[in-house]
Design a protein around this motif. Structure first.
Motif, mmCIF file in Angstrom:
data_model
loop_
_atom_site.group_PDB
_atom_site.id
_atom_site.type_symbol
_atom_site.label_atom_id
_atom_site.label_comp_id
_atom_site.label_asym_id
_atom_site.label_seq_id
_atom_site.Cartn_x
_atom_site.Cartn_y
_atom_site.Cartn_z
ATOM 1 N N UNK A 23 0.825 -1.210 0.000
ATOM 2 C CA UNK A 23 0.000 0.000 0.000
ATOM 3 C C UNK A 23 0.860 1.260 0.000
ATOM 4 N N UNK A 24 2.037 1.186 0.590
ATOM 5 C CA UNK A 24 2.940 2.334 0.562
ATOM 6 C C UNK A 24 3.632 2.472 -0.777
ATOM 7 N N UNK A 25 3.924 1.343 -1.399
ATOM 8 C CA UNK A 25 4.721 1.381 -2.621
ATOM 9 C C UNK A 25 3.906 1.791 -3.837
ATOM 10 N N UNK A 26 2.625 1.407 -3.890
ATOM 11 C CA UNK A 26 1.817 1.657 -5.083
ATOM 12 C C UNK A 26 0.677 2.618 -4.753
ATOM 13 N N UNK A 27 0.533 3.618 -5.598
ATOM 14 C CA UNK A 27 -0.321 4.761 -5.313
ATOM 15 C C UNK A 27 -1.792 4.426 -5.196
ATOM 16 N N UNK A 28 -2.255 3.422 -5.920
ATOM 17 C CA UNK A 28 -3.690 3.159 -5.999
ATOM 18 C C UNK A 28 -4.082 1.884 -5.252
ATOM 19 N N UNK A 29 -3.299 1.509 -4.254
ATOM 20 C CA UNK A 29 -3.534 0.270 -3.522
ATOM 21 C C UNK A 29 -4.136 0.559 -2.155
ATOM 22 N N UNK A 30 -5.172 -0.208 -1.798
ATOM 23 C CA UNK A 30 -5.899 -0.042 -0.546
ATOM 24 C C UNK A 30 -5.972 -1.383 0.191
ATOM 25 N N UNK A 31 -6.501 -1.343 1.396
ATOM 26 C CA UNK A 31 -6.781 -2.598 2.104
ATOM 27 C C UNK A 31 -7.957 -2.386 3.050
ATOM 28 N N UNK A 32 -8.771 -3.424 3.237
ATOM 29 C CA UNK A 32 -9.877 -3.325 4.184
ATOM 30 C C UNK A 32 -9.626 -4.217 5.387
ATOM 31 N N UNK A 33 -10.220 -3.855 6.506
ATOM 32 C CA UNK A 33 -10.074 -4.623 7.742
ATOM 33 C C UNK A 33 -11.367 -5.383 8.034
ATOM 34 N N UNK A 34 -11.834 -6.123 7.059
ATOM 35 C CA UNK A 34 -13.062 -6.908 7.231
ATOM 36 C C UNK A 34 -12.743 -8.276 7.823
ATOM 37 N N UNK A 35 -13.760 -8.892 8.329
ATOM 38 C CA UNK A 35 -13.716 -10.212 8.962
ATOM 39 C C UNK A 35 -12.779 -10.246 10.172
ATOM 40 N N UNK A 36 -13.118 -9.402 11.137
ATOM 41 C CA UNK A 36 -12.517 -9.458 12.475
ATOM 42 C C UNK A 36 -13.670 -9.553 13.478
ATOM 43 N N UNK A 37 -14.490 -10.607 13.381
ATOM 44 C CA UNK A 37 -15.759 -10.653 14.126
ATOM 45 C C UNK A 37 -15.603 -10.722 15.629
ATOM 46 N N UNK A 38 -14.460 -11.174 16.105
ATOM 47 C CA UNK A 38 -14.319 -11.410 17.541
ATOM 48 C C UNK A 38 -13.987 -10.155 18.331
ATOM 49 N N UNK A 39 -13.683 -9.043 17.661
ATOM 50 C CA UNK A 39 -13.330 -7.841 18.416
ATOM 51 C C UNK A 39 -14.524 -7.273 19.166
ATOM 52 N N UNK A 40 -15.731 -7.681 18.783
ATOM 53 C CA UNK A 40 -16.907 -7.200 19.480
ATOM 54 C C UNK A 40 -17.194 -7.927 20.772
ATOM 55 N N UNK A 41 -16.517 -9.069 21.013
ATOM 56 C CA UNK A 41 -16.815 -9.868 22.199
ATOM 57 C C UNK A 41 -15.570 -10.329 22.956
#
Length: 578
Positions: free
Chosen positions: A386-404
């Motif tokens: 993500x730092x090296x390429x200008x148009x690169x992103x990432x999502x933080x999906x599927x971390x279901x246990x942080x709610x409990x």
């Protein structure tokens, strides 16, 4: 007001799943004879068809597999029993399940009488429940994540409109009004038709396709998009093994879908030598047309065969991996979904040896030492890309246990704080995105608590400025909504009121995101600073969240050198010559 976007969700239903392929390849496995496996798959498919719809809001996985099995069997059998009177199809299915299990302890014969009004013999509800329970137990006994697959199938027993409402209701129960949900299609059929080249040969006959043809699935998403009046945007799935795969993508985009989901864990590398021409054409098209691509990037999830999750490996300087894709197509708008997830267990590669044991793939639930002192942790390599390429992103999906789970929630907070308070924090702040990954079994019923936990992370004064981007602004930029609206206004001249309402809403979201303050210079505009490289551990600074001081330079080099050969496991495919 800053927009709220869930960049990673699903609302497809059971009719989109290749149930026979899942049963034959994933649940029962290659050791079960083909006829037996096909019979079991047929029984499960008939059970799904008979039930038709189920309140899947209560079907989710927990940490107790035995309890999960009992609960899903009870839920399904209760629904089955409620409509059994006079239903010959249900009696015949019970008879066939009985044959499949070869149960010798039944005192009566399960079969309909001539009128189909009642079975020959009397059966209690518990006997029928026991039959369905034993059937499920037989299906999952040799599959480590088998119960998860069953939960997945039965949680999806509803019309897509009902699933779409359930997703919205989960947020509304926490008083959260999401401006836009991104629905990601999945295309699993090619994987099961192809088979595994090592342990699970291709079936002699193609597995039964999903009840809803793939082309019809695309039309279904387009219709749902327009009916949602701008609250939903769809991503079409791309699999390089399909004939006319790129043409299918173009057709879906013309219908109103806004991006593409690619799932290497289904059995291909991001730049796989076997499908290089199809993949190259796909990346060239998406780069030129500025179409966003979201790629599954975690070692777990719904792999069709053991070890296939490692095909999604983000690093390793592999000629078939994502680093080579981005090197060849640097303008590709790409999101690494999940950013490695919380923690996974999988084999080192797609062809595990007979007695090989799975290994750990550390992630956001694990300590800093696990991130930077193992070759199987993917998150640092994703963030480096993500730092090296200008148009690169990432999502933080599927971390279901942080709610409990307080401990896991705290570990995610530490990692997020480490990343966003580093010298490159402002640049990361423009790349990270929120997503939930509903309707995965672990996520159902937990969306609100996960969202609330993420919100709590950004209450810290050092992170507050990144909240508008994380929860929506970055997603709108990634989606390139303004350009998509312009194109759709051109390609859809005779628009309905629903389409106009959708495009107007998307245009408004793009305008709102454009008003957000820029937290950093555009990525790639300056030399990347390395994170601190002093002693191990997290050191809390007064008035600021903990900052990570356990980071090795090799993991965060500005030029991408951190992507050391073999990263992600010893089973990575050998690189090709340039």
């Amino acid at each position: 007001m800053p927009p709220i976007v869930d960049i990673h969700a699903h609302v497809f239903n059971h009719a989109c799943l290749p149930i026979e392929g899942i049963v034959r390849a994933r649940l029962l496995g290659a050791h079960v004879p083909g006829k037996t496996a096909s019979f079991a798959a047929e029984l499960l498919r008939r059970l799904v068809d008979i039930l038709g719809e189920l309140d899947g809001s209560v079907i989710r996985t927990t940490s107790d597999p035995d309890d999960d099995l009992e609960r899903i069997a009870r839920r399904v059998s209760d629904a089955f029993i409620s409509g059994i009177e006079g239903d010959q199809d249900r009696y015949e299915l019970l008879a066939d399940i009985h044959v499949f299990l070869n149960r010798g302890d039944m005192e009566t014969t399960i079969s309909p009488n001539e009128t189909g009004a009642a079975p020959q013999g009397t059966f209690s509800d518990e006997q029928i429940h026991g039959l369905i329970y034993d059937f499920f137990k037989e299906l999952v006994k040799d599959c480590e994540n088998g119960i998860r697959y069953l939960c997945f199938i039965f949680a999806l027993l509803a019309p897509v409109e009902r699933l779409w409402k359930r997703l919205q209701d989960e947020y509304k129960s926490y008083n959260v009004d999401v401006d836009l949900f991104v629905h990601l299609m999945m295309d699993m059929q090619p994987a099961y038709d192809e088979g595994s080249f090592c342990h699970h040969p291709a079936p002699k006959e193609p597995t039964a396709p999903p009840a809803l043809d793939y082309g019809e699935q695309i039309l279904q998403v387009a219709r749902l998009t327009w009916q949602a009046h701008g609250k939903l945007a769809g991503f079409v799935a791309f699999d390089p093994r399909r004939s006319q795969a790129l043409e299918t993508v173009k057709h879906a985009l013309d219908l109103g879908l806004v991006g593409v989901k690619i799932y290497p864990s289904m059995g291909f590398r991001p730049y796989d030598r076997r499908y290089r021409n199809n993949l190259k054409s796909f990346y060239e098209y998406c780069s030129q047309e500025r179409v966003p691509v979201l790629a599954h990037c975690a070692a777990g999830e719904f792999q069709p065969f053991p070890g296939y999750g490692t095909y999604s490996n983000p690093g390793g300087n592999d000629a078939q991996g994502w680093d080579r894709v981005l090197e060849s197509h640097p303008r590709l708008i790409l999101c690494f979904a999940h950013t490695g997830e919380g923690h996974n267990v999988n084999f080192k590669g797609p062809c595990p040896k007979k007695h090989e044991k799975p290994v750990d793939y550390p992630g956001w639930y694990d300590a800093c030492e696990a991130w930077f002192h193992t070759d199987s942790c993917w998150a640092p390599r994703i963030l480096a890309l993500c730092l090296e390429y200008e148009h690169t992103y990432c999502d933080l999906s599927f971390l279901p246990e942080i709610g409990s789970d307080t401990a896991k929630a705290e570990q995610v907070r530490k990692h997020l704080s480490c990343v966003l308070t580093s010298p490159d924090g402002p640049r990361f702040g423009r790349r990270l995105m929120y997503g939930c990954d509903w309707h995965m079994p672990e996520v159902i019923g937990r969306v609100g608590s996960v969202y609330s936990t993420f919100r709590s992370y950004f209450e810290n004064s050092a992170l507050q400025r990144y909240a508008p981007g994380f929860f929506g602004g970055n997603a709108v930029r990634f989606l390139n909504l303004g350009r998509r609206v312009e194109r759709l206004r051109e390609t859809l001249p005779n628009r309905s009121d629903d389409i106009d309402a959708t495009l107007d809403r998307w245009e408004d979201l793009a305008s709102r995101a454009a008003l957000l303050p820029a937290e950093a210079a555009r990525s790639g505009s300056a030399q990347t600073a390395a994170l601190p490289t002093t002693a191990h551990g997290l050191q809390a600074e007064q008035g600021a969240p903990p900052r990570c001081q356990a980071v090795e330079p090799r993991c965060w080099a500005s030029n991408g050198a951190c992507l050391s050969p073999g990263a992600g496991g010893e089973g990575a495919d050998p690189p090709l010559s340039a």
